[in-house]
Design a protein around this motif. Structure first.
Motif, PDB file in Angstrom:
ATOM      1  N   GLU A 239      -7.042  15.296   6.574  1.00  0.00           N
ATOM      2  CA  GLU A 239      -5.640  15.155   6.235  1.00  0.00           C
ATOM      3  C   GLU A 239      -5.688  16.227   4.862  1.00  0.00           C
ATOM      4  O   GLU A 239      -6.485  16.161   3.879  1.00  0.00           O
ATOM      5  N   GLY A 240      -4.677  17.005   4.808  1.00  0.00           N
ATOM      6  CA  GLY A 240      -4.434  17.922   3.847  1.00  0.00           C
ATOM      7  C   GLY A 240      -3.770  19.151   4.149  1.00  0.00           C
ATOM      8  O   GLY A 240      -3.467  19.248   5.320  1.00  0.00           O
ATOM      9  N   THR A 241      -3.384  20.078   3.135  1.00  0.00           N
ATOM     10  CA  THR A 241      -2.825  21.490   3.502  1.00  0.00           C
ATOM     11  C   THR A 241      -3.644  22.471   3.255  1.00  0.00           C
ATOM     12  O   THR A 241      -4.242  22.515   1.894  1.00  0.00           O
ATOM     13  N   TYR A 242      -4.305  23.152   4.367  1.00  0.00           N
ATOM     14  CA  TYR A 242      -4.835  24.033   3.833  1.00  0.00           C
ATOM     15  C   TYR A 242      -4.246  25.594   4.102  1.00  0.00           C
ATOM     16  O   TYR A 242      -3.859  25.974   5.048  1.00  0.00           O
ATOM     17  N   LEU A 243      -4.476  26.208   2.766  1.00  0.00           N
ATOM     18  CA  LEU A 243      -3.873  27.579   2.519  1.00  0.00           C
ATOM     19  C   LEU A 243      -4.611  28.636   3.128  1.00  0.00           C
ATOM     20  O   LEU A 243      -5.724  28.646   2.281  1.00  0.00           O
ATOM     21  N   CYS A 244      -4.339  29.514   4.014  1.00  0.00           N
ATOM     22  CA  CYS A 244      -5.192  30.539   4.472  1.00  0.00           C
ATOM     23  C   CYS A 244      -4.664  31.629   4.597  1.00  0.00           C
ATOM     24  O   CYS A 244      -3.380  31.689   5.175  1.00  0.00           O
ATOM     25  N   GLY A 245      -5.282  32.814   4.571  1.00  0.00           N
ATOM     26  CA  GLY A 245      -4.701  33.961   5.005  1.00  0.00           C
ATOM     27  C   GLY A 245      -4.918  34.354   6.396  1.00  0.00           C
ATOM     28  O   GLY A 245      -5.263  33.130   7.346  1.00  0.00           O
ATOM     29  N   ASP A 246      -5.166  35.507   7.047  1.00  0.00           N
ATOM     30  CA  ASP A 246      -5.467  35.819   8.633  1.00  0.00           C
ATOM     31  C   ASP A 246      -6.768  35.299   8.721  1.00  0.00           C
ATOM     32  O   ASP A 246      -7.724  35.322   8.237  1.00  0.00           O
ATOM     33  N   LEU A 247      -6.718  34.496   9.759  1.00  0.00           N
ATOM     34  CA  LEU A 247      -7.877  33.786  10.684  1.00  0.00           C
ATOM     35  C   LEU A 247      -8.009  34.106  11.744  1.00  0.00           C
ATOM     36  O   LEU A 247      -6.907  34.633  12.644  1.00  0.00           O
ATOM     37  N   SER A 248      -9.226  34.272  12.432  1.00  0.00           N
ATOM     38  CA  SER A 248      -9.476  34.918  13.801  1.00  0.00           C
ATOM     39  C   SER A 248     -10.429  33.988  14.382  1.00  0.00           C
ATOM     40  O   SER A 248     -11.257  33.437  13.884  1.00  0.00           O
ATOM     41  N   SER A 249     -10.295  33.866  15.600  1.00  0.00           N
ATOM     42  CA  SER A 249     -11.307  32.918  16.519  1.00  0.00           C
ATOM     43  C   SER A 249     -11.378  33.955  17.839  1.00  0.00           C
ATOM     44  O   SER A 249     -10.167  34.308  18.603  1.00  0.00           O
ATOM     45  N   THR A 250     -12.544  34.218  17.956  1.00  0.00           N
ATOM     46  CA  THR A 250     -13.054  35.296  19.122  1.00  0.00           C
ATOM     47  C   THR A 250     -13.780  34.344  19.988  1.00  0.00           C
ATOM     48  O   THR A 250     -14.122  34.882  21.015  1.00  0.00           O
TER      49      THR A 250
ATOM     50  N   ILE B  70     -12.816  27.333  21.201  1.00  0.00           N
ATOM     51  CA  ILE B  70     -12.932  26.356  20.000  1.00  0.00           C
ATOM     52  C   ILE B  70     -11.671  25.288  20.484  1.00  0.00           C
ATOM     53  O   ILE B  70     -10.953  25.597  21.037  1.00  0.00           O
ATOM     54  N   GLU B  71     -11.946  24.018  19.704  1.00  0.00           N
ATOM     55  CA  GLU B  71     -10.944  23.210  19.644  1.00  0.00           C
ATOM     56  C   GLU B  71     -10.612  22.817  18.243  1.00  0.00           C
ATOM     57  O   GLU B  71     -11.654  22.368  17.642  1.00  0.00           O
ATOM     58  N   PHE B  72      -9.465  22.811  17.918  1.00  0.00           N
ATOM     59  CA  PHE B  72      -8.874  22.412  16.543  1.00  0.00           C
ATOM     60  C   PHE B  72      -8.494  21.121  16.772  1.00  0.00           C
ATOM     61  O   PHE B  72      -7.714  20.748  17.209  1.00  0.00           O
ATOM     62  N   VAL B  73      -8.866  19.988  15.756  1.00  0.00           N
ATOM     63  CA  VAL B  73      -8.315  18.668  15.744  1.00  0.00           C
ATOM     64  C   VAL B  73      -7.691  18.323  14.455  1.00  0.00           C
ATOM     65  O   VAL B  73      -8.820  18.358  13.559  1.00  0.00           O
ATOM     66  N   GLY B  74      -6.837  17.769  14.277  1.00  0.00           N
ATOM     67  CA  GLY B  74      -6.225  17.446  12.999  1.00  0.00           C
ATOM     68  C   GLY B  74      -5.624  16.131  13.344  1.00  0.00           C
ATOM     69  O   GLY B  74      -5.770  15.390  14.056  1.00  0.00           O
ATOM     70  N   VAL B  75      -5.157  15.452  11.981  1.00  0.00           N
ATOM     71  CA  VAL B  75      -4.642  14.332  11.982  1.00  0.00           C
ATOM     72  C   VAL B  75      -3.216  14.217  11.640  1.00  0.00           C
ATOM     73  O   VAL B  75      -2.688  15.382  11.230  1.00  0.00           O
ATOM     74  N   PRO B  76      -2.291  13.464  11.666  1.00  0.00           N
ATOM     75  CA  PRO B  76      -0.784  13.664  11.564  1.00  0.00           C
ATOM     76  C   PRO B  76      -0.500  14.464  10.211  1.00  0.00           C
ATOM     77  O   PRO B  76       0.436  15.078  10.137  1.00  0.00           O
ATOM     78  N   GLU B  77      -1.274  14.178   9.159  1.00  0.00           N
ATOM     79  CA  GLU B  77      -0.983  14.843   7.913  1.00  0.00           C
ATOM     80  C   GLU B  77      -1.668  16.198   7.807  1.00  0.00           C
ATOM     81  O   GLU B  77      -2.152  16.231   6.528  1.00  0.00           O
ATOM     82  N   THR B  78      -2.283  16.711   8.699  1.00  0.00           N
ATOM     83  CA  THR B  78      -2.921  17.886   8.560  1.00  0.00           C
ATOM     84  C   THR B  78      -2.056  19.247   8.722  1.00  0.00           C
ATOM     85  O   THR B  78      -1.147  19.349   9.545  1.00  0.00           O
ATOM     86  N   THR B  79      -2.078  20.289   7.646  1.00  0.00           N
ATOM     87  CA  THR B  79      -1.168  21.486   7.863  1.00  0.00           C
ATOM     88  C   THR B  79      -2.073  22.706   7.641  1.00  0.00           C
ATOM     89  O   THR B  79      -2.858  22.468   6.696  1.00  0.00           O
ATOM     90  N   LEU B  80      -1.948  23.628   8.206  1.00  0.00           N
ATOM     91  CA  LEU B  80      -2.646  24.823   8.278  1.00  0.00           C
ATOM     92  C   LEU B  80      -1.640  25.825   7.773  1.00  0.00           C
ATOM     93  O   LEU B  80      -0.363  26.148   8.747  1.00  0.00           O
ATOM     94  N   LYS B  81      -1.592  26.298   6.675  1.00  0.00           N
ATOM     95  CA  LYS B  81      -0.551  26.900   6.168  1.00  0.00           C
ATOM     96  C   LYS B  81      -0.849  28.523   5.683  1.00  0.00           C
ATOM     97  O   LYS B  81      -1.788  28.838   4.912  1.00  0.00           O
ATOM     98  N   TYR B  82      -0.135  29.362   6.113  1.00  0.00           N
ATOM     99  CA  TYR B  82      -0.154  30.832   6.039  1.00  0.00           C
ATOM    100  C   TYR B  82      -0.107  31.085   4.680  1.00  0.00           C
ATOM    101  O   TYR B  82       1.238  30.939   3.857  1.00  0.00           O
ATOM    102  N   LYS B  83      -0.974  31.598   3.810  1.00  0.00           N
ATOM    103  CA  LYS B  83      -0.518  32.122   2.355  1.00  0.00           C
ATOM    104  C   LYS B  83       0.235  33.382   2.374  1.00  0.00           C
ATOM    105  O   LYS B  83       0.389  34.307   3.691  1.00  0.00           O
TER     106      LYS B  83
END
Length: 165
Positions: free
Chosen positions: A70-81, A84-97
């Motif tokens: 749980e949280g808000t993760y403030l991030c710039g450009d991310l890449s995945s090559t 992978i599997e991303f798993v969050g909980v209902p209060e998980t946010t990945l936010k573009y800075k």
């Protein structure tokens, strides 16, 4: 006394899951099944720039599950090559800075499997200078190894587009 105290190495301690047929493993092996972005220093307070920590976690998690507590993760450009599997909980946010240039998460390269569940992907469009994408898929998979994209129970907000190319 502060810090982490250890008595034993996790590769020396045994673990046995409850249930018929379970096999013994080490605690170290069990703990490495799932990687958390917090293992790499991500804070998730919506203010701290978590780009480096989340990118390091992504890179270390190819072929595994990457957990976002749980949280808000403030991030710039991310890449995945890689796969992978991303798993969050209902209060998980990945936010573009502000100032992003590609996409919050750009899945490309040798990746043939990307799955995300239980997360909010926020493109933060009002803070960007151009068009914004939350998750962009580009040139993934081949005719002999097609891409598998699984997006379940996610929200995609404040962006212009979600692209598959």
């Amino acid at each position: 006394m502060t810090g982490v105290q250890t008595c034993c190495s996790s590769d020396l301690i045994g673990f046995l899951q409850a249930g018929t047929g379970a096999t013994a493993r080490t605690v170290q092996g069990k703990l490495r099944d799932i990687v958390s972005v917090r293992d790499f220093g991500a804070v998730g307070d919506g203010v701290t720039d978590d780009t480096a920590a989340v990118q390091a976690a992504i890179t270390a998690s190819y072929g595994k599950i990457l957990f976002f507590p749980e949280g808000t993760y403030l991030c710039g450009d991310l890449s995945s090559t890689g796969n992978i599997e991303f798993v969050g909980v209902p209060e998980t946010t990945l936010k573009y800075k502000a100032g992003g240039t590609t996409a919050l998460v750009y899945v490309t390269g040798t990746s043939t499997f990307f799955k995300a569940s239980g997360m909010t992907f926020d493109a933060n469009g009002s803070s960007q200078s151009g068009s914004t994408s939350t998750v962009r898929f580009g040139a993934i998979g081949t005719s002999t190894s097609p891409a598998t994209l699984i997006l379940r129970d996610n929200k995609f907000i404040n962006g212009d587009s979600q692209e598959i190319g």
